[in-house]
Design a protein around this motif. Structure first.
Motif, PDB file in Angstrom:
ATOM      1  N   THR A   1       0.864  -1.147   0.000  1.00 21.89           N
ATOM      2  CA  THR A   1       0.000   0.000   0.000  1.00 21.89           C
ATOM      3  C   THR A   1       0.905   1.202   0.000  1.00 21.89           C
ATOM      4  OG1 THR A   1       0.074   0.160   2.370  1.00 21.89           O
ATOM      5  CG2 THR A   1      -1.602  -1.249   1.412  1.00 21.89           C
TER       6      THR A   1
ATOM      7  N   ILE B   1      -6.315  -5.389   3.092  1.00 19.14           N
ATOM      8  CA  ILE B   1      -7.067  -5.137   4.325  1.00 19.14           C
ATOM      9  C   ILE B   1      -6.815  -6.198   5.385  1.00 19.14           C
ATOM     10  CG2 ILE B   1      -9.375  -4.937   5.299  1.00 19.14           C
ATOM     11  CD1 ILE B   1     -10.221  -3.626   2.653  1.00 19.14           C
TER      12      ILE B   1
ATOM     13  N   SER C   1      -3.223  -8.197  10.641  1.00 21.32           N
ATOM     14  CA  SER C   1      -3.113  -8.653  12.022  1.00 21.32           C
ATOM     15  C   SER C   1      -4.417  -8.474  12.800  1.00 21.32           C
ATOM     16  CB  SER C   1      -2.016  -7.856  12.721  1.00 21.32           C
ATOM     17  OG  SER C   1      -2.370  -6.477  12.706  1.00 21.32           O
ATOM     18  N   GLY C   2      -5.244  -7.542  12.348  1.00 26.15           N
ATOM     19  CA  GLY C   2      -6.382  -7.094  13.137  1.00 26.15           C
ATOM     20  C   GLY C   2      -7.375  -8.165  13.539  1.00 26.15           C
ATOM     21  N   ILE C   3      -7.710  -9.043  12.627  1.00 28.30           N
ATOM     22  CA  ILE C   3      -8.720 -10.046  12.948  1.00 28.30           C
ATOM     23  C   ILE C   3      -8.195 -11.047  13.984  1.00 28.30           C
ATOM     24  CG2 ILE C   3      -8.157 -11.503  10.936  1.00 28.30           C
ATOM     25  CD1 ILE C   3     -11.628 -11.031  12.592  1.00 28.30           C
TER      26      ILE C   3
ATOM     27  N   SER D   1       1.134   2.342  12.624  1.00 30.60           N
ATOM     28  CA  SER D   1       0.555   1.054  12.235  1.00 30.60           C
ATOM     29  C   SER D   1       1.628  -0.028  12.239  1.00 30.60           C
ATOM     30  CB  SER D   1      -0.169   1.137  10.891  1.00 30.60           C
ATOM     31  OG  SER D   1       0.674   1.607   9.881  1.00 30.60           O
TER      32      SER D   1
ATOM     33  N   TRP E   1      -9.425  -0.973  13.073  1.00 23.71           N
ATOM     34  CA  TRP E   1      -8.032  -1.332  12.808  1.00 23.71           C
ATOM     35  C   TRP E   1      -7.970  -2.536  11.868  1.00 23.71           C
ATOM     36  CZ3 TRP E   1      -3.264  -0.443  12.045  1.00 23.71           C
ATOM     37  CH2 TRP E   1      -2.348  -1.500  12.020  1.00 23.71           C
ATOM     38  N   ALA E   2      -8.820  -3.506  12.142  1.00 22.87           N
ATOM     39  CA  ALA E   2      -8.800  -4.716  11.319  1.00 22.87           C
ATOM     40  C   ALA E   2      -9.238  -4.435   9.881  1.00 22.87           C
ATOM     41  CB  ALA E   2      -9.689  -5.782  11.936  1.00 22.87           C
ATOM     42  N   PHE E   3     -10.096  -3.418   9.711  1.00 19.02           N
ATOM     43  CA  PHE E   3     -10.555  -3.088   8.354  1.00 19.02           C
ATOM     44  C   PHE E   3      -9.671  -2.035   7.704  1.00 19.02           C
ATOM     45  CE2 PHE E   3     -14.525  -4.880  10.050  1.00 19.02           C
ATOM     46  CZ  PHE E   3     -14.895  -5.694   8.995  1.00 19.02           C
ATOM     47  N   ASP E   4      -8.690  -1.536   8.426  1.00 22.08           N
ATOM     48  CA  ASP E   4      -7.891  -0.452   7.875  1.00 22.08           C
ATOM     49  C   ASP E   4      -7.123  -0.921   6.646  1.00 22.08           C
ATOM     50  OD1 ASP E   4      -7.373   2.368   8.627  1.00 22.08           O
ATOM     51  OD2 ASP E   4      -5.319   1.718   8.315  1.00 22.08           O
TER      52      ASP E   4
ATOM     53  N   ASP F   1      -8.438   2.559   2.574  1.00 15.92           N
ATOM     54  CA  ASP F   1      -8.130   3.826   1.924  1.00 15.92           C
ATOM     55  C   ASP F   1      -7.172   3.635   0.749  1.00 15.92           C
ATOM     56  OD1 ASP F   1      -6.227   3.080   3.912  1.00 15.92           O
ATOM     57  OD2 ASP F   1      -5.264   5.014   3.622  1.00 15.92           O
ATOM     58  N   ASN F   2      -6.610   2.458   0.665  1.00 16.71           N
ATOM     59  CA  ASN F   2      -5.668   2.232  -0.430  1.00 16.71           C
ATOM     60  C   ASN F   2      -6.316   1.680  -1.690  1.00 16.71           C
ATOM     61  OD1 ASN F   2      -3.079   2.941   0.816  1.00 16.71           O
ATOM     62  ND2 ASN F   2      -3.731   1.392   2.285  1.00 16.71           N
TER      63      ASN F   2
HETATM   64  N1  ARG Z   1      -6.169  -4.012   8.492  1.00 20.39           N
HETATM   65  C1  ARG Z   1      -4.805  -4.296   8.737  1.00 20.39           C
HETATM   66  C2  ARG Z   1      -4.674  -5.287   9.844  1.00 20.39           C
HETATM   67  O1  ARG Z   1      -5.634  -5.823  10.286  1.00 20.39           O
HETATM   68  C3  ARG Z   1      -4.037  -3.084   9.082  1.00 20.39           C
HETATM   69  C4  ARG Z   1      -3.651  -2.271   7.938  1.00 20.39           C
HETATM   70  C5  ARG Z   1      -2.669  -1.231   8.309  1.00 20.39           C
HETATM   71  N2  ARG Z   1      -2.936  -0.035   7.625  1.00 20.39           N
HETATM   72  C6  ARG Z   1      -2.395   0.315   6.481  1.00 20.39           C
HETATM   73  N3  ARG Z   1      -2.801   1.384   5.878  1.00 20.39           N
HETATM   74  N4  ARG Z   1      -1.463  -0.402   5.916  1.00 20.39           N
HETATM   75  O2  ARG Z   1      -3.607  -5.578  10.287  1.00 20.39           O
END
Ligand code: ARG
Length: 547
Positions: free
Chosen positions: A25, A63, A66-68, A144, A260-263, A266-267
């Motif tokens: 990203t 997406i 690590s978040g999930i 992040s 955080w998990a869905f972050d 934006d990319n």
């Molecule tokens: N959603 C990702 C996760 O669960 C984090 C992504 C980090 N953000 C980013 N823009 N690269 O770990």
């Protein structure tokens, strides 16, 4: 395999990502650095190769991370019940979806690379765009990376000591986090090809881990099986919404954890320029990928709930280890810990790679001291630095193979944005040292959603100001409105609950203003950012004029 290099439009020569299935990203400055080693920058049009399925795997790969495997405990602890947790996961997913749809519209209307920076610069003026990049360099990217590293550390420690130990000294988790960060930074310093290969390799693990959790959970629920001890029947007997928190601040923190998990949503617009048929395929990709990720996350959470009693699930941030341990005992815990660690390692590698580019381009743009816009050790030459003697370079199949994996095919090593990577290493280390998962997700979310809010607000402003602008993809106006309302709520809650953190975020952003005035404003006739010879940027600025 397909090329994503031009999606980010830095230099394909410098960042040869030949077969990346995702994970790369970029938040970047709007222009292409002019560095060119032997005319390898190809016509970017040639790179329009993405099909619907390519785009789908790319977005999903961006997406899921690590978040999930780490956010569920924070979500649960704050909302208090499994039912409410599922509500949070749904809301976060839908919010990410509305955000992604809004960004897709912006990406189509302002067809330039650089993402939020360019949109903000166009809509609210150069300084806002600059402040976004500034904040990305100081807070978003290293923040992040620190979160991912800490989760990685926690999983590695759990792989060694198992699921049973209740309290682990945070410094024990931080040691492997820091070690992994060093390794990843070194890999990225060495060459640009190596991290791309590493990325490809590690992509696989997150899908393995997520699929394992989901499938096992459903099997366990369907059959009532539990390999270790008695089956968890809590979800059958206790109300799904019992003990739900009625504190709005708790819900906000839980939302940050879910988001955080869905972050990474934006990319999505970084791939717009890559599609063969963007106006048709981009919306299709988006409207398949987002619901698919939401569904995966909901299934994974349901699966956790089926297998683990609520209290056990929330013992640590390494929920997958508790899960593995419950189903298969120590072996299961170990297996899941290893798979999730590898997945997080891949994510850390990807984010380090893009941070390097981001800082590098900021250096090229003059946003940061020139040092950061340099490649390799030498400041003056564009000459590849050959660490492999000429004679050896193409001699044996073995050296050839090494070069192929390691460096550019001509044997170049360390021709990477070293200073940029070191800056990112230092900042990330600071966050690892002073932060922990719980605090960092709010900190990161507060900074991130302030700019997401502003950017999507920009979409609404642009609709009013330039109603006739060509918009290959146009979302319903409710989409950005909903996004703006919810993100405003989130940011305002952070200000109320965590005034200290919000103040730090604000201080970082504001600190960028004098830097902007010093380094960027009034620098040339157009009073704006010095532009390198990037064609699309020039066209853009001619078309739009100055804001
Ligand atoms: N959603 C990702 C996760 O669960 C984090 C992504 C980090 N953000 C980013 N823009 N690269 O770990």
């Amino acid at each position: 395999s397909y090329s994503v290099s031009s999606a980010f439009d830095f230099t394909p020569a410098l960042f040869p990502l030949s077969s990346t299935a995702g994970g790369y990203t970029a938040i970047g400055a709007p222009t292409t650095p002019t560095f060119d080693r032997g005319g390898a920058i190809e016509n970017l049009e040639k790179h329009k190769t993405l099909t619907y399925l390519n785009g789908l795997s790319l977005v999903i790969g961006l997406i899921i991370g690590s978040g999930i495997f780490s956010s569920p405990s924070q979500v649960n602890l704050h909302v208090g019940s499994p039912g409410a947790a599922l509500v949070i996961w749904t809301i976060s997913g839908l919010l990410a979806w509305t955000g992604a749809a809004s960004y897709a519209e912006l990406g189509g209307a302002i067809p330039l690379n650089g993402g939020a920076q360019v949109y903000l610069a166009k809509i609210f003026g150069e300084m806002t765009g600059f402040l976004f990049t500034w904040t990305a360099i100081l807070v978003l990217k290293p923040g992040s990376a620190a979160i991912i590293a800490i989760i990685l550390g926690e999983y590695i420690v759990r792989a060694v000591i198992g699921a049973e130990v209740e309290e682990i000294n945070p410094w024990i988790n931080k040691a492997p986090a820091f070690a992994a960060l060093l390794i990843v930074t070194f890999i990225n310093c060495l060459s640009t090809r190596l991290p791309a290969r590493v990325g490809d390799g590690f992509m696989f693990f997150k899908f393995v881990a997520l699929a394992a959790v989901t499938i096992i959970g459903i099997v366990v629920a369907a059959t009532g099986l539990s390999f270790k001890g008695s089956a968890n029947t809590e979800w059958k007997t206790t109300g799904w919404f019992e003990h739900t928190s009625d504190n709005i601040s708790d819900w906000a923190v839980a939302l940050y954890a879910g988001l955080w998990a869905f972050d990474g949503w934006d990319n999505t617009n970084y791939v717009t320029g890559e599609f063969k048929n963007p106006s048709k395929d981009l919306p299709r990709v988006l409207h398949t990928a987002m619901p698919a990720v939401i569904l995966c996350y909901l299934l994974a959470n349901v699966s956790y709930i089926f297998v683990l009693p609520f209290v056990e699930m929330n013992k640590s941030n390494a929920v997958a280890v508790q899960f593995g341990s419950k189903v298969f005992g120590p072996i299961g815990a170990l297996l899941l810990a290893v798979v999730v660690s590898l997945s997080a390692f891949g994510a850390l590698n990807a984010t380090t790679f893009t941070s390097g580019r981001l800082v590098y381009v900021a250096g090229r743009e003059g946003y940061l001291p020139d040092l950061f816009g340099q490649l390799g050790f030498s400041s003056s030459s564009n000459e590849p630095q050959r660490f492999v003697p000429n004679k050896l370079r193409t001699r044996t199949p073995l050296t050839k193979a090494c070069q192929n994996v390691l460096g550019d095919s001509d044997g170049t090593l360390f021709l990477t944005p070293l200073a940029a990577l070191v800056l990112n290493l230092v900042l990330t280390s600071v966050y690892i040292v002073i932060g922990e998962f719980k605090t960092l997700i709010t900190f990161y979310g507060c900074a991130g959603y302030s700019f997401y809010f502003l950017t999507v607000l920009g979409l609404i402003v642009l609709r009013i100001r330039e109603p006739n602008l060509e918009r290959p993809y146009k979302t319903w106006i409710t989409t950005p409105v909903i996004f703006c309302c919810v993100s405003l709520f989130l940011v305002s809650r952070a200000v109320v609950n965590e005034p200290g953190q919000a103040a730090v975020v604000l201080a970082f952003v504001v600190a960028g203003i004098p830097i902007y005035l010093w380094r960027v404003a009034g620098r040339d006739g157009r009073g704006g950012v010095r532009r390198t010879n990037d064609d699309s940027s020039w066209k853009f600025w001619r078309r739009w004029g100055r804001t």
